[in-house]
Design a protein around this motif. Sequence first.
Motif, PDB file in Angstrom:
ATOM      1  N   GLY A  12       0.801  -1.229   0.000  1.00 41.26           N
ATOM      2  CA  GLY A  12       0.000   0.000   0.000  1.00 41.26           C
ATOM      3  C   GLY A  12       0.827   1.269   0.000  1.00 41.26           C
ATOM      4  N   LEU A  13       2.094   1.167  -0.442  1.00 40.12           N
ATOM      5  CA  LEU A  13       2.893   2.381  -0.616  1.00 40.12           C
ATOM      6  C   LEU A  13       2.481   3.042  -1.928  1.00 40.12           C
ATOM      7  CD1 LEU A  13       6.373   0.858   0.313  1.00 40.12           C
ATOM      8  CD2 LEU A  13       4.966   2.311   1.770  1.00 40.12           C
ATOM      9  N   GLN A  14       2.798   4.324  -2.079  1.00 43.70           N
ATOM     10  CA  GLN A  14       2.494   4.980  -3.346  1.00 43.70           C
ATOM     11  C   GLN A  14       3.705   4.893  -4.269  1.00 43.70           C
ATOM     12  OE1 GLN A  14       0.823   8.933  -3.108  1.00 43.70           O
ATOM     13  NE2 GLN A  14       1.454   9.388  -5.208  1.00 43.70           N
ATOM     14  N   HIS A  15       3.487   4.322  -5.454  1.00 46.00           N
ATOM     15  CA  HIS A  15       4.567   4.244  -6.431  1.00 46.00           C
ATOM     16  C   HIS A  15       4.757   5.626  -7.033  1.00 46.00           C
ATOM     17  CE1 HIS A  15       6.148   2.837 -10.535  1.00 46.00           C
ATOM     18  NE2 HIS A  15       7.139   2.832  -9.664  1.00 46.00           N
ATOM     19  N   VAL A  16       5.952   6.180  -6.901  1.00 41.24           N
ATOM     20  CA  VAL A  16       6.211   7.546  -7.375  1.00 41.24           C
ATOM     21  C   VAL A  16       6.673   7.511  -8.828  1.00 41.24           C
ATOM     22  CG1 VAL A  16       7.598   9.643  -6.979  1.00 41.24           C
ATOM     23  CG2 VAL A  16       6.804   8.279  -5.025  1.00 41.24           C
TER      24      VAL A  16
ATOM     25  N   LYS B 265      -3.383   2.591   6.432  1.00 42.83           N
ATOM     26  CA  LYS B 265      -3.003   3.975   6.766  1.00 42.83           C
ATOM     27  C   LYS B 265      -1.550   3.971   7.284  1.00 42.83           C
ATOM     28  CE  LYS B 265      -6.730   4.313   9.375  1.00 42.83           C
ATOM     29  NZ  LYS B 265      -7.252   2.958   9.077  1.00 42.83           N
ATOM     30  N   ILE B 266      -0.628   3.807   6.343  1.00 48.68           N
ATOM     31  CA  ILE B 266       0.799   3.792   6.711  1.00 48.68           C
ATOM     32  C   ILE B 266       1.181   5.203   7.142  1.00 48.68           C
ATOM     33  CG2 ILE B 266       3.152   3.353   5.900  1.00 48.68           C
ATOM     34  CD1 ILE B 266       1.965   1.399   3.838  1.00 48.68           C
TER      35      ILE B 266
ATOM     36  N   PHE C 203       6.908  -0.820   8.655  1.00 49.80           N
ATOM     37  CA  PHE C 203       6.098   0.372   8.382  1.00 49.80           C
ATOM     38  C   PHE C 203       5.091   0.511   9.514  1.00 49.80           C
ATOM     39  CE2 PHE C 203       7.624  -1.063   4.281  1.00 49.80           C
ATOM     40  CZ  PHE C 203       8.131   0.118   3.752  1.00 49.80           C
ATOM     41  N   MET C 204       5.030   1.707  10.098  1.00 52.12           N
ATOM     42  CA  MET C 204       4.086   1.931  11.199  1.00 52.12           C
ATOM     43  C   MET C 204       2.736   2.354  10.624  1.00 52.12           C
ATOM     44  SD  MET C 204       6.778   3.825  13.762  1.00 52.12           S
ATOM     45  CE  MET C 204       5.618   4.268  15.046  1.00 52.12           C
ATOM     46  N   VAL C 205       1.661   1.804  11.205  1.00 51.65           N
ATOM     47  CA  VAL C 205       0.312   2.085  10.702  1.00 51.65           C
ATOM     48  C   VAL C 205      -0.515   2.787  11.774  1.00 51.65           C
ATOM     49  CG1 VAL C 205       0.419   0.124   9.101  1.00 51.65           C
ATOM     50  CG2 VAL C 205      -0.644  -0.182  11.353  1.00 51.65           C
TER      51      VAL C 205
ATOM     52  N   ASP D  78      -7.093  -1.610  13.170  1.00 54.48           N
ATOM     53  CA  ASP D  78      -7.817  -2.165  12.015  1.00 54.48           C
ATOM     54  C   ASP D  78      -6.873  -2.416  10.841  1.00 54.48           C
ATOM     55  OD1 ASP D  78     -10.113  -1.988  13.469  1.00 54.48           O
ATOM     56  OD2 ASP D  78     -10.900  -0.203  12.460  1.00 54.48           O
ATOM     57  N   ASP D  79      -5.855  -1.549  10.709  1.00 48.14           N
ATOM     58  CA  ASP D  79      -4.894  -1.742   9.617  1.00 48.14           C
ATOM     59  C   ASP D  79      -4.207  -3.108   9.739  1.00 48.14           C
ATOM     60  OD1 ASP D  79      -5.094   0.777   8.189  1.00 48.14           O
ATOM     61  OD2 ASP D  79      -4.164   1.711   9.930  1.00 48.14           O
TER      62      ASP D  79
END
Length: 301
Positions: A29-33, A136-137, A201-203, A207-208
């Motif tokens: 769920g990271l955003q690919h830049v 929600k990272i 990765f901290m969320v 729920d995440d």
Amino acid sequence: MFRYKKIGYVALNVSDVEKSTEFYDQMVGLQHVETNEKGISFFRCSNDHHNLILYPSQEPGIKRVGFQLENDKQLELAYQEFVKNGLNPREVSQEEQKELKQGRTFRIVEPNTGLELEFYSKMMHMIKNFVPKHTKIQRLGHVVLNTVDVDSTIKFFTEQLNFIVSDHLGENAWLRCFPNPYHHSFALIKNTENKLHHVNFMVEDIDDIGIARNRVLNSDVPIAFGPGRHEPSESIFFYFLDPDGMTMEYSFGMEEFPEENARDARLLEPSPWTLDRWGGKPSPEFASKGKIEEKLSLIEK
Ligand SMILES: CC(C)c1ccc(C(=O)O)c(O)c1O
Ligand SMILES: [Fe+2]
């Protein structure tokens, strides 16, 4: 001593950038830049241009870890300190800084593990906020290494890099980059091999964690450990494996330390219950893969 802002990014070597790009985008769920013309793939979970970089390689593993200093002055202080201590900091070329969308950047090699460590103060700030796809990272949380000479590695991080031990567990240590408040942004675990243990990765909420477990269960991604709760930082965790078998962790909740009058490091009992208060056990594949890219240390030990 110089002051950190945070752990900024981790660079991984992966065997198939396209496959791993899909994994880190869709599953983590990271955003690919962007993927640049060299096939290097950048991801973010914040307004930073990148918090993870994937490099194409025949040998999957960890390439380097980047730390952001508080400002340019602290970066220069770190440089001077490294020169004084014979750590031979190597300035990154203007061309590579441009590729990384970073300002002044230099690197040293950690002498015990061979891991390259990078220091910078400026990275391109992206206009659009990171928008979570499903998880929600909040940030890149920490990197953990296996190290053969754990005592010397801890000594290096505390005496040369201005890290503070938040907790000991047997010979292992969880360390924070001063004055960053989080319990750890790096940890060192004794092993017979120097290698990556995992990336965290901290969320934002529990729920995440629960939703991630079901997402992973409904895919062919192996679960490595959890959900459970770690004693050291009190976080709730969930580990799974990336396409090259490297271990990724989501965690929710972490003890924070004040800059002044922080509690002393504890000597935690070496028991499986310390790693998971809920009594879970890791799979055999947990933290098993992640070669450290070999860099010749220029530091005299
Ligand atoms: C099992 C690993 C080494 C571990 C243990 C404890 C914590 C924590 O307290 O947050 C971790 O994040 C870990 O990855
Ligand atoms: Fe962790």
